[in-house]
Design a protein around this motif. Structure first.
Motif, short mmCIF file in Angstrom:
data_model
loop_
_atom_site.label_atom_id
_atom_site.label_comp_id
_atom_site.label_asym_id
_atom_site.label_seq_id
_atom_site.Cartn_x
_atom_site.Cartn_y
_atom_site.Cartn_z
N VAL A 11 0.87 -1.18 0.00
CA VAL A 11 0.00 0.00 0.00
C VAL A 11 0.90 1.23 0.00
O VAL A 11 1.62 1.46 0.97
CB VAL A 11 -0.90 0.06 1.25
CG1 VAL A 11 -1.82 1.28 1.17
CG2 VAL A 11 -1.73 -1.20 1.38
N GLY A 14 5.60 5.09 -2.76
CA GLY A 14 6.39 6.31 -2.70
C GLY A 14 7.85 6.03 -2.45
O GLY A 14 8.41 5.02 -2.89
N PRO A 38 -2.82 5.57 -5.35
CA PRO A 38 -3.76 6.47 -6.02
C PRO A 38 -3.28 6.96 -7.38
O PRO A 38 -4.10 7.29 -8.23
CB PRO A 38 -3.89 7.64 -5.03
CG PRO A 38 -2.72 7.54 -4.12
CD PRO A 38 -2.22 6.15 -4.16
N ARG A 39 -1.98 6.98 -7.60
CA ARG A 39 -1.47 7.58 -8.84
C ARG A 39 -1.30 6.51 -9.91
O ARG A 39 -0.63 5.49 -9.70
CB ARG A 39 -0.13 8.28 -8.58
CG ARG A 39 -0.29 9.45 -7.59
CD ARG A 39 0.96 10.29 -7.41
NE ARG A 39 2.18 9.50 -7.43
CZ ARG A 39 3.28 9.86 -8.07
NH1 ARG A 39 3.33 10.99 -8.74
NH2 ARG A 39 4.37 9.11 -8.04
N LYS A 276 9.02 15.84 -4.15
CA LYS A 276 8.93 14.65 -3.29
C LYS A 276 8.33 13.48 -4.09
O LYS A 276 8.85 12.37 -4.05
CB LYS A 276 8.05 14.98 -2.07
CG LYS A 276 7.55 13.78 -1.28
CD LYS A 276 8.47 13.41 -0.16
CE LYS A 276 7.99 12.13 0.54
NZ LYS A 276 8.88 11.68 1.57
#
Ligand SMILES: NC(=O)c1ccc[n+]([C@@H]2O[C@H](COP(=O)([O-])OP(=O)(O)OC[C@H]3O[C@@H](n4cnc5c(N)ncnc54)[C@H](O)[C@@H]3O)[C@@H](O)[C@H]2O)c1
Length: 388
Positions: A11, A14, A38-39, A276
């Motif tokens: 999950v 990043g 989400p992306r 980021k």
């Protein structure tokens, strides 16, 4: 083990996942089978790198019956919801540090995993680094007598790496205490036996442009009269990697030409959040190749019959008349975290870094803030010892 790898879902794709992905990809006991993010570009990158399934929501990932364990690598403030969703779906949980920001949230995560009967590991944390485990084992063996004192120092450019807005707000878990202090506390607790009794600390928030803690110093007392001194600066000037053979925190030989690079990149950026996000997982080719163990700055354990310096390659022992180097075999960075996940899921063996361990380290972080605020030592009541 290789015939039945742990089927891992992720999950959040990043920065943290970008750093840990190589360890899972290289480990024969783990297969990355699914992810929620989400992306769309992150989902595509995961599908391409691992031929895995992807979902837009955590709920959809948790409903995937093929997933056995979930690596939660979303921002601190989401840890509670995401870890509990995974536990309720019967998945084992590997949860990024810190376990949560608030102690109540951490307790809820621990309770949910215990009541679901699933394993909870909090990490990767630098307490998994092989030289840390090697030093802890040496201390437990009694070869150097009892540990008396530990000194831990780390000076990085943490505050000038690109940050989401909440990473610069202490009340939301921002600053160096929650993201970096928790590593140092984990390591020191492991070396000192785990049972911290009180903390006396000072913190520094010295950059008005980034008004959260960028530095701290803490003195921690432990059961048995052991004490530890922790110092951290994330202000990107003195670089303690120079005292670790020029090896960076991720186990790579550091290019001295990169001095000041974090500040320069930040100064040149129009949109820090986008900068980021650009450090998220994009492909396996982007991830750094380490040739040493990861480390968290120079750490020395002072024992009755000798001192132990933890290096990126193992430990150095300083006895009365002799100095000795003991290497720690290197595979890939974070291989020990993948080992722990496989052992927990397949072998039923818990690593040290359980939810209760992570809760205890988080309590020390809060105690550091409390002590800095009150000017007095802060007591601790959620500590657990290192199992013998
Ligand atoms: N162990 C380490 O070395 C290390 C390094 C960096 C960060 N971390 C930890 O990892 C966590 C994340 O930090 P980061 O720096 O990777 O942040 P990040 O912003 O780079 O990554 C977080 C990711 O979560 C995704 N996300 C947000 N909401 C989501 C949702 N509802 N469902 C699925 N994904 C969602 C975002 O799109 C983003 O890609 C933090 O708790 C941090 O402490 C650990």
């Amino acid at each position: 083990m290789t015939s039945d790898p742990v089927r891992l879902g992720v999950v959040g794709l990043g920065r943290a996942f970008a750093l840990t992905a190589p360890a899972f990809a290289a480990h024969p006991g783990v297969r990355l089978v699914a992810a929620a993010a989400p992306r769309a570009e992150s989902r595509r990158a995961f599908e391409t790198a691992f031929s895995g399934r992807t979902f837009e929501s955590v709920e959809a990932l948790c409903a995937d019956s093929d997933v056995e364990a979930v690596y939660v690598t979303t921002p601190h403030g989401m840890h509670r919801d995401h870890a509990i969703a995974a536990a309720r779906a019967g998945k084992h949980v590997l949860l990024e540090k810190p376990i949560a920001v608030e102690l109540d949230d951490a307790e809820a995560i621990v309770a949910a995993c215990e009541s679901a009967g699933v394993r909870l590991i909090v990490g990767p944390s630098h307490s998994f680094d092989a030289p840390v485990e090697q030093a802890a084992k040496l201390i437990r063996s009694g070869e150097l007598g009892r540990v008396r004192m530990v000194q831990a120092l780390n000076c990085t450019d943490f505050l000038y790496r690109p940050r989401r807005p909440e990473e610069l707000r202490t009340e939301l878990g921002g600053g160096v205490i929650f993201s970096q202090g928790v590593h140092q506390v984990d390591i020191v607790r492991l070396l000192c036996g785990g049972l911290a009794t009180s903390v006396f600390a000072r913190t520094g928030a010295w950059d008005p442009e980034r008004p959260t803690e960028g530095a701290y110093a803490a003195l921690i007392d432990f059961a048995g009269g052991v004490f530890a001194s922790l110092t951290y600066s994330g202000y990107g000037r003195f670089d303690s990697d120079g005292w670790q053979g020029g090896v960076d925190e991720l186990g790579r030989d550091k290019d001295p030409g990169l001095y000041g690079a974090a500040r320069r990149a930040l100064g040149a950026a129009d949109d820090e959040t986008a900068l980021k996000a650009a450090r998220s997982f994009t492909s396996m080719a982007e991830t750094p190749a380490a040739s040493h163990h990861e480390h968290f700055g120079p750490i020395i354990a002072f024992c009755e019959k000798g001192d132990i310096h933890l290096t990126p390659d193992g430990i150095e022992i300083f006895g009365d008349e002799r100095r000795e180097t003991r290497p720690a075999p290197f595979r890939t960075a974070r291989a020990e975290v993948a080992d722990a996940l496989v052992a927990a899921v397949r072998g039923g063996a818990s690593p040290l870094q359980t939810g209760r361990w992570g809760l205890a380290s988080l309590e020390v972080c809060h105690a550091m803030l409390e002590s800095a605020e009150s000017g007095r030592p802060a007591a601790l009541r959620r500590q657990i010892g290192v199992p013998s």
